[in-house]
Scaffold this motif. Sequence first.
Motif, PDB file in Angstrom:
ATOM      1  N   UNK A 131       0.831  -1.203   0.000  1.00  0.00           N
ATOM      2  CA  UNK A 131       0.000   0.000   0.000  1.00  0.00           C
ATOM      3  C   UNK A 131       0.867   1.255   0.000  1.00  0.00           C
ATOM      4  N   UNK A 132       1.920   1.253   0.809  1.00  0.00           N
ATOM      5  CA  UNK A 132       2.803   2.427   0.890  1.00  0.00           C
ATOM      6  C   UNK A 132       3.540   2.647  -0.426  1.00  0.00           C
ATOM      7  N   UNK A 133       4.015   1.566  -1.040  1.00  0.00           N
ATOM      8  CA  UNK A 133       4.733   1.671  -2.313  1.00  0.00           C
ATOM      9  C   UNK A 133       3.829   2.247  -3.398  1.00  0.00           C
ATOM     10  N   UNK A 134       2.637   1.692  -3.539  1.00  0.00           N
ATOM     11  CA  UNK A 134       1.729   2.130  -4.596  1.00  0.00           C
ATOM     12  C   UNK A 134       1.307   3.580  -4.382  1.00  0.00           C
ATOM     13  N   UNK A 135       0.962   3.942  -3.161  1.00  0.00           N
ATOM     14  CA  UNK A 135       0.538   5.316  -2.902  1.00  0.00           C
ATOM     15  C   UNK A 135       1.671   6.306  -3.152  1.00  0.00           C
ATOM     16  N   UNK A 136       2.880   5.952  -2.746  1.00  0.00           N
ATOM     17  CA  UNK A 136       4.010   6.844  -2.980  1.00  0.00           C
ATOM     18  C   UNK A 136       4.289   6.993  -4.474  1.00  0.00           C
ATOM     19  N   UNK A 147       1.814  11.424 -10.373  1.00  0.00           N
ATOM     20  CA  UNK A 147       0.669  12.245 -10.788  1.00  0.00           C
ATOM     21  C   UNK A 147       0.455  13.480  -9.914  1.00  0.00           C
ATOM     22  N   UNK A 148       1.212  13.587  -8.820  1.00  0.00           N
ATOM     23  CA  UNK A 148       1.071  14.750  -7.942  1.00  0.00           C
ATOM     24  C   UNK A 148      -0.154  14.687  -7.063  1.00  0.00           C
ATOM     25  N   UNK A 149      -0.892  13.567  -7.112  1.00  0.00           N
ATOM     26  CA  UNK A 149      -2.131  13.446  -6.365  1.00  0.00           C
ATOM     27  C   UNK A 149      -2.488  11.969  -6.267  1.00  0.00           C
ATOM     28  N   UNK A 150      -3.132  11.569  -5.186  1.00  0.00           N
ATOM     29  CA  UNK A 150      -3.567  10.182  -5.069  1.00  0.00           C
ATOM     30  C   UNK A 150      -4.887   9.930  -5.779  1.00  0.00           C
ATOM     31  N   UNK A 151      -5.599  10.996  -6.113  1.00  0.00           N
ATOM     32  CA  UNK A 151      -6.851  10.859  -6.847  1.00  0.00           C
ATOM     33  C   UNK A 151      -6.559  11.124  -8.309  1.00  0.00           C
ATOM     34  N   UNK A 152      -6.490  10.055  -9.103  1.00  0.00           N
ATOM     35  CA  UNK A 152      -6.137  10.166 -10.516  1.00  0.00           C
ATOM     36  C   UNK A 152      -7.391  10.070 -11.381  1.00  0.00           C
ATOM     37  N   UNK A 153      -7.194  10.202 -12.684  1.00  0.00           N
ATOM     38  CA  UNK A 153      -8.321  10.121 -13.613  1.00  0.00           C
ATOM     39  C   UNK A 153      -9.057   8.796 -13.501  1.00  0.00           C
ATOM     40  N   UNK A 154      -8.304   7.707 -13.348  1.00  0.00           N
ATOM     41  CA  UNK A 154      -8.911   6.383 -13.372  1.00  0.00           C
ATOM     42  C   UNK A 154      -9.253   5.787 -12.030  1.00  0.00           C
ATOM     43  N   UNK A 155      -8.584   6.215 -10.959  1.00  0.00           N
ATOM     44  CA  UNK A 155      -8.803   5.602  -9.646  1.00  0.00           C
ATOM     45  C   UNK A 155      -8.359   6.557  -8.539  1.00  0.00           C
ATOM     46  N   UNK A 156      -8.950   6.370  -7.374  1.00  0.00           N
ATOM     47  CA  UNK A 156      -8.602   7.171  -6.197  1.00  0.00           C
ATOM     48  C   UNK A 156      -7.841   6.277  -5.223  1.00  0.00           C
ATOM     49  N   UNK A 157      -6.540   6.550  -5.057  1.00  0.00           N
ATOM     50  CA  UNK A 157      -5.686   5.749  -4.195  1.00  0.00           C
ATOM     51  C   UNK A 157      -5.532   6.351  -2.801  1.00  0.00           C
ATOM     52  N   UNK A 158      -6.371   7.333  -2.464  1.00  0.00           N
ATOM     53  CA  UNK A 158      -6.285   7.961  -1.146  1.00  0.00           C
ATOM     54  C   UNK A 158      -6.401   6.910  -0.050  1.00  0.00           C
ATOM     55  N   UNK A 159      -7.291   5.946  -0.255  1.00  0.00           N
ATOM     56  CA  UNK A 159      -7.450   4.826   0.677  1.00  0.00           C
ATOM     57  C   UNK A 159      -7.340   3.525  -0.101  1.00  0.00           C
ATOM     58  N   UNK A 160      -6.509   2.619   0.397  1.00  0.00           N
ATOM     59  CA  UNK A 160      -6.441   1.264  -0.154  1.00  0.00           C
ATOM     60  C   UNK A 160      -7.031   0.340   0.901  1.00  0.00           C
ATOM     61  N   UNK A 161      -8.220  -0.178   0.615  1.00  0.00           N
ATOM     62  CA  UNK A 161      -8.914  -1.020   1.584  1.00  0.00           C
ATOM     63  C   UNK A 161      -8.197  -2.362   1.732  1.00  0.00           C
ATOM     64  N   UNK A 162      -8.352  -2.978   2.886  1.00  0.00           N
ATOM     65  CA  UNK A 162      -7.782  -4.294   3.167  1.00  0.00           C
ATOM     66  C   UNK A 162      -8.931  -5.205   3.594  1.00  0.00           C
ATOM     67  N   UNK A 163      -9.080  -6.352   2.908  1.00  0.00           N
ATOM     68  CA  UNK A 163     -10.244  -7.195   3.121  1.00  0.00           C
ATOM     69  C   UNK A 163      -9.897  -8.673   2.957  1.00  0.00           C
ATOM     70  N   UNK A 164     -10.346  -9.552   3.879  1.00  0.00           N
ATOM     71  CA  UNK A 164     -10.136 -10.994   3.674  1.00  0.00           C
ATOM     72  C   UNK A 164     -10.875 -11.459   2.424  1.00  0.00           C
ATOM     73  N   UNK A 168      -9.524   0.645  -5.026  1.00  0.00           N
ATOM     74  CA  UNK A 168      -8.295  -0.087  -4.698  1.00  0.00           C
ATOM     75  C   UNK A 168      -8.436  -0.893  -3.413  1.00  0.00           C
ATOM     76  N   UNK A 169      -8.230  -2.204  -3.521  1.00  0.00           N
ATOM     77  CA  UNK A 169      -8.449  -3.106  -2.386  1.00  0.00           C
ATOM     78  C   UNK A 169      -7.396  -4.197  -2.361  1.00  0.00           C
ATOM     79  N   UNK A 170      -6.844  -4.443  -1.183  1.00  0.00           N
ATOM     80  CA  UNK A 170      -5.942  -5.568  -0.972  1.00  0.00           C
ATOM     81  C   UNK A 170      -6.746  -6.724  -0.392  1.00  0.00           C
ATOM     82  N   UNK A 171      -6.940  -7.775  -1.196  1.00  0.00           N
ATOM     83  CA  UNK A 171      -7.592  -8.989  -0.735  1.00  0.00           C
ATOM     84  C   UNK A 171      -6.524  -9.914  -0.173  1.00  0.00           C
ATOM     85  N   UNK A 172      -6.793 -10.519   0.976  1.00  0.00           N
ATOM     86  CA  UNK A 172      -5.745 -11.332   1.607  1.00  0.00           C
ATOM     87  C   UNK A 172      -6.327 -12.586   2.241  1.00  0.00           C
TER      88      UNK A 172
END
Length: 337
Positions: free
Chosen positions: A138-143, A149-166, A224-228
Amino acid sequence: MTALTDHTADRRHYGTFLKDNPDERDVVLLKADLLRALRTWLHETGYNEITAPMLCQHRESAPIPQFSTKHPLTGEGFHLKHSAEEHLRRVVTSINRVFDLAPAIRAERADGSHAIEFTMLQTAARDITLAQGLELVAALVQDAVRSTFGNLKTTGADFTTISVRPVDDAIAEALGRSFAPEGAELVAAARSWLDARDLPASSSPWEVMEEFVKQAVEGAVTTPTLLHSFPYELRHNSRVDERTGRAQRFSLIVGGIEICDGGVKLRTSADYRPMVEANMLLREELHGIPVDDGPGEFYADVDRDPADVLTFGLGVERLLAACMGRSVTEVLTFPHH
């Protein structure tokens, strides 16, 4: 930036295409920025860049076909790199954190999210838990997105929050159940789900589960979601947590597309051999590739100093396409070579 509708012929003259379409030239520069950002973050986090070979003497252990070639002078046979994971898994025996950022060649049917040749980030690191790996990705992708792009909210997706879900929660939701089934019941439920939608479901259990996750689980993920913590049937080469019975594997999904996949890997050759042998049999069944002796050098290296190793692979063009709301084809450099 909007995608161009149909420039297949124009894009074959790639230099001219970029010259005549400044917005498309900017895509090339954004990709360069993204590569630079990924490398910078990894170096600053203690990773060392190791270049894995493109020409491999042994097949990789996944149940997939690889492109093959022969040395034009000696006739020696090689397989083209599908992933650098197994080479990095060997090097991490001695160097704690390593990565490869280079082309990968896959026998894919090219479409909006698949390419035959693309850029892949592959990593391996010792003594990192699944929870730490989720935070790391999550840290790598957001950075990287912010830097590019200078922003976490891009044209195609908003990376401000990356959810984590089983992933069990996502499977249960896809099947309309209160909890995810297990074992043969899970495979049967997945097959029924695919049958009901006229999707391929008559193949091996492994293929059924792969197709089900792609269509039913990943396809339903919009943000954006991390399934685990995957079920045993989807463990691949990740270690199974004895407490939960779930594989220590994860995937980052953006807009219904897998961007990154990884996990805490098997430790020793004794752990790997049953998986590799099963994959070779499946590869023979699916693709007619004869069973061979397996990756002996890989086995020897991982046994030299067994450890918990977390690896992940990230498709650079998939990430860029997700950020820009485009297809993978539209962000490839020299898409028609």
